[in-house]
Write a protein that holds these residues in place. Structure first.
Motif, mmCIF file in Angstrom:
data_model
loop_
_atom_site.group_PDB
_atom_site.id
_atom_site.type_symbol
_atom_site.label_atom_id
_atom_site.label_comp_id
_atom_site.label_asym_id
_atom_site.label_seq_id
_atom_site.Cartn_x
_atom_site.Cartn_y
_atom_site.Cartn_z
ATOM 1 N N ALA A 324 0.818 -1.211 0.000
ATOM 2 C CA ALA A 324 0.000 0.000 0.000
ATOM 3 C C ALA A 324 0.853 1.263 0.000
ATOM 4 C CB ALA A 324 -0.930 0.001 1.209
ATOM 5 N N GLU A 325 0.356 2.271 -0.701
ATOM 6 C CA GLU A 325 1.026 3.556 -0.784
ATOM 7 C C GLU A 325 0.500 4.488 0.301
ATOM 8 O OE1 GLU A 325 3.440 4.156 -2.786
ATOM 9 O OE2 GLU A 325 3.296 2.390 -4.116
ATOM 10 N N PRO A 326 1.262 5.523 0.666
ATOM 11 C CA PRO A 326 0.757 6.515 1.628
ATOM 12 C C PRO A 326 -0.583 7.093 1.175
ATOM 13 C CG PRO A 326 3.102 6.808 1.316
ATOM 14 C CD PRO A 326 2.674 5.778 0.302
ATOM 15 N N GLY A 327 -1.506 7.190 2.104
ATOM 16 C CA GLY A 327 -2.834 7.700 1.798
ATOM 17 C C GLY A 327 -3.816 6.643 1.351
ATOM 18 N N GLN A 328 -3.335 5.464 0.999
ATOM 19 C CA GLN A 328 -4.215 4.390 0.537
ATOM 20 C C GLN A 328 -4.843 3.683 1.733
ATOM 21 O OE1 GLN A 328 -2.218 1.660 -2.093
ATOM 22 N NE2 GLN A 328 -4.127 0.995 -3.040
#
Length: 443
Positions: A324-328
């Motif tokens: 997962a990416e930041p903000g996801q």
């Protein structure tokens, strides 16, 4: 932490859905914990979002809501609507989403008894400077009054006779959009405008990027079909595990592969996971037979189908947290399933690590050990207390859900700790000691 995550979901509220009769709201912190007894309504706060997700991802237009999909499965509208004795039933349900940037969107659905399923009846939007409601019956003039300035004169710019084109409300799956239509005022062909514009466009990417790990994440298999590997993961995330690991291997993404192996090793499950192509369509998942690496261990790999369920159930969870990416948003149901108590505690570190690097993690759990380990991490200042929110679900005698929310203080305490978690453990200990004492007294 807000800048690391960017603009993301920060609140969800639901009304009229399953056990949630009255409007209930949760604040989504970087690490959001949903706890409570069985059937207390934990899933009910998130399932409306999953309904929107699977409706957006469906092939073709499934109507306002795809009830039977990969994320949640219903067969008729009545299964979704809230009810309480002596026979009261809600005819509508709504879900509201808020972003950290200040925008809020509410969509309301009503049961359509004649045609079946649900109809989208209202969509409300507000931000710091405006608020409006969108319904199918809105006129051109009503729409113009709420459109942003650049769009108000758009019909006139597209047609020499501006009256030939008018703004109308149309449904685009589970949201309303504003679109241009010339059929109501002219029978001759007209130049239509761009695809519909809608404030829902701010929220759609967050729903489509949501990674969903259901409570049952499939049985381990000998081979897995190759699948797409992002950036979007339609349906549930567990379907992409083998193919995503294979892609990381092809790209020599050692940082993510190392993070995955390190987390699983720390949990006492395995030190290595390898995706091995079987043919052009199938992938085999092989794992280290031992927990830790040893000389020659790279050749000591076995099929994931030949090891315990704990690894096959935990691998999708850990992989999602690494991917997962930041903000996801990553929504995990019962991450503790099939895990030894110590592995549950170590999993809390993986969850905390993802939240600390910017992922928004929502965990639905019955594990007191995971909750306690989160407290320990906060007390050690290894996790920011401000990043953690606990939502405790209870169900009243009439079957309706209420939610109590608490934040961690700087010592890692939740304040009003859910009474039955600790009381159940204390009662079990006391009952055991009483039984031992009684046995010894009778000898």
């Amino acid at each position: 932490m807000a800048s690391k995550r960017g603009n993301t979901l920060c609140k969800v509220s639901v009304q009229g859905f399953k056990s949630i009769w009255d409007k209930q709201e949760i604040e989504i912190r970087p690490l959001t914990l949903l706890a409570g007894t069985n059937s207390s309504g934990k899933s009910s706060i998130m399932q409306p979002l999953l309904l929107l997700k699977q409706t957006l991802e469906a092939q073709g237009d499934p109507g306002p809501l795809l009830l039977d999909g990969p994320n949640v499965r219903f067969t008729e509208a009545g299964q979704l609507l809230s009810r309480k004795p002596p026979g009261a039933v809600q005819q509508t349900f709504s879900v509201t989403m808020a972003l950290t940037s200040g925008e809020t969107l509410e969509v309301k659905f009503a049961q359509e008894k004649e045609r079946g399923g649900f109809g989208l009846v209202d969509m409300g939007y507000k931000d710091d400077s405006t608020a409006f409601s969108v319904t199918p019956e809105m006129s051109h003039n009503e729409i113009v009054r709420i459109l942003p300035e650049p769009w108000r004169e758009f019909p006139a710019r597209l047609s020499k006779e501006g009256r030939d084109l008018q703004w109308v409300v149309k449904r685009d799956r589970c949201f309303f959009v504003f679109d241009l239509d010339g059929r109501k005022v002219s029978k001759r062909p007209v130049v239509l405008g761009p695809p519909g514009i809608s404030p829902s466009g701010l929220f759609v990417p967050h729903l489509q990027r949501l990674l969903h790990l259901p409570g049952l994440r499939g049985n381990p298999r000998r081979t897995y079909p190759k699948s797409a590997t992002g950036p979007m993961f339609p349906g549930t995330f567990d379907a992409y595990v083998a193919s995503l690991i294979a892609r990381w291997q092809d790209q020599a993404d050692q940082s993510r592969l190392h993070a995955l192996g390190s987390a699983l090793e720390d949990m006492g499950l395995t030190w290595k996971v390898q995706a091995k192509p079987v043919d052009d369509t199938q992938v085999e998942l092989r794992v280290g037979r031992l927990v830790h690496s040893r000389r020659g261990g790279a050749h000591d790999l076995v099929s994931i189908a030949d090891v315990g369920f704990g690894l096959s159930q935990s691998l999708p969870v850990v992989l999602a947290l690494v991917a997962a990416e930041p903000g996801q948003v990553v929504y995990i149901e019962q991450p503790e399933i099939h895990l030894h108590p110590n592995a549950q505690r170590r999993l809390a570190h993986v969850i905390s690590g993802a939240a600390s690097r910017g992922v928004v993690v929502i965990v639905e759990t019955h594990s007191a050990l995971i909750l306690r380990e989160i407290q320990i991490l906060a007390a050690r200042d290894e996790l920011s207390s401000a990043d953690v929110g606990l939502h405790w679900f209870t169900r009243a005698d009439d079957g309706t859900t209420t939610i109590e929310s608490a934040l961690l203080d700087d010592r890692g305490a939740y304040g009003a700790w859910p009474v039955d978690f600790d009381n159940v453990e204390l009662d079990a200990d006391r009952t055991y000691l009483d039984a031992v004492e009684a046995r010894e007294a009778g000898q």
